[in-house]
Enzyme design. Structure first.
Site, PDB file in Angstrom:
ATOM      1  N   GLU A 127       0.798  -1.240   0.000  1.00 16.21           N
ATOM      2  CA  GLU A 127       0.000   0.000   0.000  1.00 16.21           C
ATOM      3  C   GLU A 127       0.828   1.287   0.000  1.00 16.21           C
ATOM      4  OE1 GLU A 127      -2.701  -0.378   3.321  1.00 16.21           O
ATOM      5  OE2 GLU A 127      -3.793  -2.016   2.376  1.00 16.21           O
ATOM      6  N   ASN A 167       2.051  -5.295  -3.092  1.00 16.12           N
ATOM      7  CA  ASN A 167       0.639  -5.570  -2.812  1.00 16.12           C
ATOM      8  C   ASN A 167      -0.108  -4.267  -2.559  1.00 16.12           C
ATOM      9  OD1 ASN A 167      -1.294  -7.783  -2.135  1.00 16.12           O
ATOM     10  ND2 ASN A 167      -1.304  -6.873  -0.096  1.00 16.12           N
ATOM     11  N   HIS A 204     -10.399  -5.938  -2.541  1.00 14.83           N
ATOM     12  CA  HIS A 204     -11.462  -5.610  -1.588  1.00 14.83           C
ATOM     13  C   HIS A 204     -12.517  -4.836  -2.367  1.00 14.83           C
ATOM     14  CE1 HIS A 204      -9.132  -6.860   1.883  1.00 14.83           C
ATOM     15  NE2 HIS A 204      -8.134  -6.072   1.539  1.00 14.83           N
ATOM     16  N   GLU A 233      -6.448 -10.555  -1.224  1.00  7.14           N
ATOM     17  CA  GLU A 233      -7.260 -10.330  -0.014  1.00  7.14           C
ATOM     18  C   GLU A 233      -8.733 -10.193  -0.375  1.00  7.14           C
ATOM     19  OE1 GLU A 233      -5.704  -7.005   2.248  1.00  7.14           O
ATOM     20  OE2 GLU A 233      -3.627  -7.632   1.936  1.00  7.14           O
ATOM     21  N   ASP A 235     -12.468  -9.850  -0.776  1.00  5.33           N
ATOM     22  CA  ASP A 235     -13.755  -9.863  -0.079  1.00  5.33           C
ATOM     23  C   ASP A 235     -14.665  -8.862  -0.788  1.00  5.33           C
ATOM     24  OD1 ASP A 235     -12.615  -7.509   1.015  1.00  5.33           O
ATOM     25  OD2 ASP A 235     -12.496  -8.310   3.042  1.00  5.33           O
TER      26      ASP A 235
HETATM   27  C1  XIL Z   1      -6.482  -6.030   8.257  1.00  7.52           C
HETATM   28  C2  XIL Z   1      -6.854  -7.183   9.168  1.00  7.52           C
HETATM   29  O1  XIL Z   1      -7.807  -7.973   8.505  1.00  7.52           O
HETATM   30  C3  XIL Z   1      -7.418  -6.649  10.470  1.00  7.52           C
HETATM   31  O2  XIL Z   1      -7.584  -7.717  11.407  1.00  7.52           O
HETATM   32  C4  XIL Z   1      -6.487  -5.603  11.079  1.00  7.52           C
HETATM   33  O3  XIL Z   1      -7.098  -5.029  12.213  1.00  7.52           O
HETATM   34  C5  XIL Z   1      -6.156  -4.521  10.072  1.00  7.52           C
HETATM   35  O4  XIL Z   1      -5.613  -5.117   8.906  1.00  7.52           O
HETATM   36  N1  XIL Z   1      -5.015  -4.425   3.648  1.00  7.52           N
HETATM   37  C6  XIL Z   1      -4.068  -5.316   4.094  1.00  7.52           C
HETATM   38  C7  XIL Z   1      -4.375  -6.192   5.259  1.00  7.52           C
HETATM   39  O5  XIL Z   1      -3.019  -5.464   3.460  1.00  7.52           O
HETATM   40  O6  XIL Z   1      -3.238  -6.447   6.025  1.00  7.52           O
HETATM   41  C8  XIL Z   1      -5.453  -5.605   6.122  1.00  7.52           C
HETATM   42  O7  XIL Z   1      -5.786  -6.555   7.121  1.00  7.52           O
HETATM   43  C9  XIL Z   1      -6.659  -5.225   5.289  1.00  7.52           C
HETATM   44  C10 XIL Z   1      -6.297  -4.184   4.270  1.00  7.52           C
END
Ligand code: XIL
Length: 297
Positions: A127, A167, A204, A233, A235
């Site tokens: 990020e 990422n 996401h 990741e 969702d």
């Molecule tokens: C999130 C986790 O799911 C949570 O449990 C934590 O509180 C915050 O981080 N991008 C990422 C992940 O790369 O590491 C993040 O995970 C979600 C967004």
């Protein structure tokens, strides 16, 4: 195939999930995870605040717990993450300049040495871009614009056996400035020989019912630079079947899309639990989106 992992494996891909160490005692959770997935990303346990809580004092207890659980179930592990503006330990948040640059290098070296030869991928940098395609202002960026390539070069030297990934989120839409910012960085790295093996698109998805525009073009364009791509990741708000099926199909259509990871097992395990964004409901039942994904694999 009757599980996500086995279906993905038919085309040489993996299907993974984020795992939280604190849930490994929940047998409903571990039963689904062990059955369905063949790749694991520690949700928080390999982040800098977890692995280096005090400067140069490392703690791999929770990360190792997940690694050991995953490998004892025949799964591989994606390391997440070595350099990030978020979830830094307090001591790191207050550093800047050369002290922070050196701390970042030391962190990468020590954490990668601990997991040397064990992890399939590492998210080296997470990020680092703004929505407009410029670099995110952070204490790491403050050490100099070359901090990302320094992180990747350090990582390659620390463990040449693992694939090194950049990422990020909101880089799924090919027409989006942030996607282009990351694309241009990867292109530059490849042209100058900075070691990078893969780009992780967090995936996401929030709201809507269709995929971000030209999602598959984004995947194939990154791949054409000579890197693997992965959905790291995933969702989706309310687990839209169209979006879940579509993101799966886009990956399957791109030869260098190596796998998909969903960011948790059941809706109740999700960091976005109020949006019910995962493939299993709180009782562990398969949702409609599960079938869309399985059918697309
Ligand atoms: C999130 C986790 O799911 C949570 O449990 C934590 O509180 C915050 O981080 N991008 C990422 C992940 O790369 O590491 C993040 O995970 C979600 C967004």
């Amino acid at each position: 195939a009757t599980t996500l992992g086995a279906a993905a494996a038919q085309s040489g891909r993996y299907f993974g999930t984020a795992i939280a160490a604190g849930r490994l005692g929940d047998s409903a959770y571990t039963t689904i995870a062990a059955r369905e997935f063949n790749m694991v990303t520690p949700e928080n346990e390999m982040k800098p605040d977890a692995t280096e809580p005090q400067q140069n004092q490392f703690n791999f207890t929770a990360g190792d717990q997940i690694y050991n659980w995953a490998t004892s179930h025949g799964m591989r592990v994606r390391g997440h993450t070595l350099a990030w503006h978020s979830q830094q330990p307090g001591w790191m948040q207050s550093l800047s300049g050369t002290a922070l640059r050196n701390a970042m290098i030391n962190h990468i070296q020590k954490v990668m040495a601990h997991y040397q030869g064990k992890l399939a991928y590492w998210d080296v940098v997470n990020e680092a871009f703004n929505e407009d395609g410029s670099r995110r202002q952070s204490n790491l960026q403050g050490t100099g614009n070359d901090w990302i390539e320094v992180a990747f070069r350090t990582a390659r030297a620390a463990d040449p056996s693992t694939k090194l990934c950049y990422n990020d989120y909101n880089i799924e839409n090919w027409s989006y400035a942030k996607t282009q910012g990351v694309y241009n960085m990867v292109k530059d790295f490849k042209s100058r020989g900075v070691p990078i093996d893969c780009v992780g698109l967090q995936t996401h998805f929030t709201g809507g019912s269709s995929l971000p525009s030209n999602f598959q073009t984004t995947l194939s364009s990154f791949a054409a630079l000579g890197v693997d791509v992965a959905l790291t990741e995933a969702d989706v708000t309310n687990a839209s079947t169209t979006q879940y099926g579509g993101l799966t199909q886009a990956c399957v259509n791109v030869p260098r899309c190596v796998g998909i990871t969903v960011w948790g097992v059941r809706d109740s395990d999700s960091w976005r639990s109020s949006e019910s964004p995962l493939l299993f409901d709180g009782s562990g039942n398969k949702k409609a989106a599960y079938t869309s994904v399985l059918n697309a694999l």
